[in-house]
Design a protein around this motif. Sequence first.
Motif, PDB file in Angstrom:
ATOM      1  N   GLY A 211       0.693  -1.306   0.049  1.00  0.00           N
ATOM      2  CA  GLY A 211      -0.204  -0.213  -0.192  1.00  0.00           C
ATOM      3  C   GLY A 211       0.994   1.203  -0.008  1.00  0.00           C
ATOM      4  O   GLY A 211       0.829   2.040  -0.824  1.00  0.00           O
ATOM      5  N   PHE A 212       1.760   1.413   1.014  1.00  0.00           N
ATOM      6  CA  PHE A 212       2.629   2.791   1.009  1.00  0.00           C
ATOM      7  C   PHE A 212       3.728   2.486  -0.034  1.00  0.00           C
ATOM      8  O   PHE A 212       4.224   3.486  -0.600  1.00  0.00           O
ATOM      9  CB  PHE A 212       3.223   2.656   2.344  1.00  0.00           C
ATOM     10  N   GLY A 213       4.119   1.079  -0.624  1.00  0.00           N
ATOM     11  CA  GLY A 213       4.934   1.462  -1.701  1.00  0.00           C
ATOM     12  C   GLY A 213       4.276   1.840  -2.869  1.00  0.00           C
ATOM     13  O   GLY A 213       4.867   2.587  -3.695  1.00  0.00           O
ATOM     14  N   GLY A 214       3.097   1.957  -3.178  1.00  0.00           N
ATOM     15  CA  GLY A 214       2.196   2.402  -4.110  1.00  0.00           C
ATOM     16  C   GLY A 214       2.439   3.886  -4.256  1.00  0.00           C
ATOM     17  O   GLY A 214       2.708   4.611  -5.138  1.00  0.00           O
ATOM     18  N   VAL A 215       2.476   4.375  -2.836  1.00  0.00           N
ATOM     19  CA  VAL A 215       2.786   5.922  -2.905  1.00  0.00           C
ATOM     20  C   VAL A 215       4.081   6.216  -3.065  1.00  0.00           C
ATOM     21  O   VAL A 215       4.300   7.328  -4.150  1.00  0.00           O
ATOM     22  CB  VAL A 215       2.459   6.571  -1.540  1.00  0.00           C
ATOM     23  N   PHE A 216       5.068   5.576  -3.001  1.00  0.00           N
ATOM     24  CA  PHE A 216       6.587   6.063  -3.242  1.00  0.00           C
ATOM     25  C   PHE A 216       6.925   5.687  -4.466  1.00  0.00           C
ATOM     26  O   PHE A 216       8.122   6.348  -5.236  1.00  0.00           O
ATOM     27  CB  PHE A 216       7.305   5.321  -2.201  1.00  0.00           C
ATOM     28  N   ALA A 217       6.094   4.700  -5.177  1.00  0.00           N
ATOM     29  CA  ALA A 217       6.516   4.451  -6.506  1.00  0.00           C
ATOM     30  C   ALA A 217       6.412   5.659  -7.492  1.00  0.00           C
ATOM     31  O   ALA A 217       7.002   6.105  -8.352  1.00  0.00           O
ATOM     32  CB  ALA A 217       5.680   3.472  -7.269  1.00  0.00           C
ATOM     33  N   ALA A 218       5.405   6.557  -7.063  1.00  0.00           N
ATOM     34  CA  ALA A 218       5.065   7.609  -7.889  1.00  0.00           C
ATOM     35  C   ALA A 218       5.864   8.873  -7.368  1.00  0.00           C
ATOM     36  O   ALA A 218       6.603   9.687  -8.017  1.00  0.00           O
ATOM     37  CB  ALA A 218       3.727   8.190  -7.819  1.00  0.00           C
ATOM     38  N   ILE A 219       5.977   9.053  -5.943  1.00  0.00           N
ATOM     39  CA  ILE A 219       6.699  10.287  -5.542  1.00  0.00           C
ATOM     40  C   ILE A 219       8.049  10.198  -5.612  1.00  0.00           C
ATOM     41  O   ILE A 219       8.568  11.414  -5.680  1.00  0.00           O
ATOM     42  CB  ILE A 219       5.989  10.341  -4.001  1.00  0.00           C
ATOM     43  N   THR A 220       8.773   9.108  -5.587  1.00  0.00           N
ATOM     44  CA  THR A 220      10.255   9.121  -5.687  1.00  0.00           C
ATOM     45  C   THR A 220      10.652   9.855  -6.830  1.00  0.00           C
ATOM     46  O   THR A 220      11.799  10.567  -7.005  1.00  0.00           O
ATOM     47  CB  THR A 220      10.850   7.707  -5.918  1.00  0.00           C
TER      48      THR A 220
END
Length: 405
Positions: A211-220
Amino acid sequence: MPLALLALAVGAFGIGTTEFVIMGLLPEIAADYGVTIPTAGLLVTGYALGVVLGAPLLTVLGNKVSRKRMLMLLMGLFVIGNLVSALAPNFGMMLTGRVVASLAHGSFFGIGSVVAAELVAPEKKAGAIATMFTGLTVANIVGVPLGTFIGQAVGWRVTFGIVAVLGVVGLLGIAKLVPAMPRPQGARLRGELKSFRNPQVLLAMAMTVLGFGGVFAAITYIAPMMTHVAGYADGSVTWLLVLFGIGMFLGNLLGGRYADRALMPMLYVTLGGLAVVLALFTFTAHSKILAAVTILLVGALGFATVPPLQKRVLDQAHGAPTLASAVNIGAFNLGNALSAWLGGLVIAAGFGYTSPNWVGAVLAAAALVLAFWSAALERRAPAGHAGRAATAEPEAAAVPVPVHH
């Protein structure tokens, strides 16, 4: 909410600032040490790996220490790490300081979550956890941009010196405001490890990674996406990240409030919404206004999952929550590292700067599937046994803790 939560939030603010401010100061640090930007990026990678390894390690080592004392020791370690970073004469020493500071991260949030939950009535536990994590979200709104500005204006060493001072303030606040909480009698490593035999604990941690990995895939990869696709100037990226931080702040508050009322439905809504928004980000990234709105939504939906996921782990590992809680914090960082790597792969494969958004959408959707699976397993479990099978040696209930309303 008890004042003790304020002390925990101050510590979380310092930790959040030192974790993310490095991204805005990499060029200055690389220039000072005469290394390349990719080499300086090891300061980010090293920190993330330090969190993953330090969370279980220090939690286990602190198993014989009271939770209040352990929180103070962790803040002391955090202060030392940032002082080493501020004074480091070479890149190797700087990296060492980053790793030392990161070792405190997972255990602080893991043990802090347990302490926060025990300070309040049962129906307010997720809200208390969210209050502590507010320090982390506010760090992304205030601490990171301010630290970046100071670092660029007067030197990055000053930024890390200020973060060390924040750590001292957090340590003193914990010493003054957090009530004495003796280590629960009968808490042993074997009992802590048994919680990992509970499928519900493992499913909750897997939801955290995905779930939080989904966020960082984009934000990175938000900087190249916004400058090359949306058409923003380089200087606008900092304020777009502030917008992301505002979303995190709002999502954290909503997640804490509604997780106490309906935890699993909250996860269904946030993970499902996150998957949809990340998929749409591929298209909205071509518009400045829509991209900015989407960044806010990604932050809000992504961080709205944090209090319910952390509470889910505490609930399912209720007999021995400390190690499981700390490992779940490491799971957030594992998700960050995994998604950043996958996002880099699709960009390198030639799919463009918006392609990590699809990676994030798939990861969030996978977390949603696990949430439905977890709920289905819970419904099938015998009455009174859901989430308890693997926690034979009670820890949290061993010593009654005064409840503050």
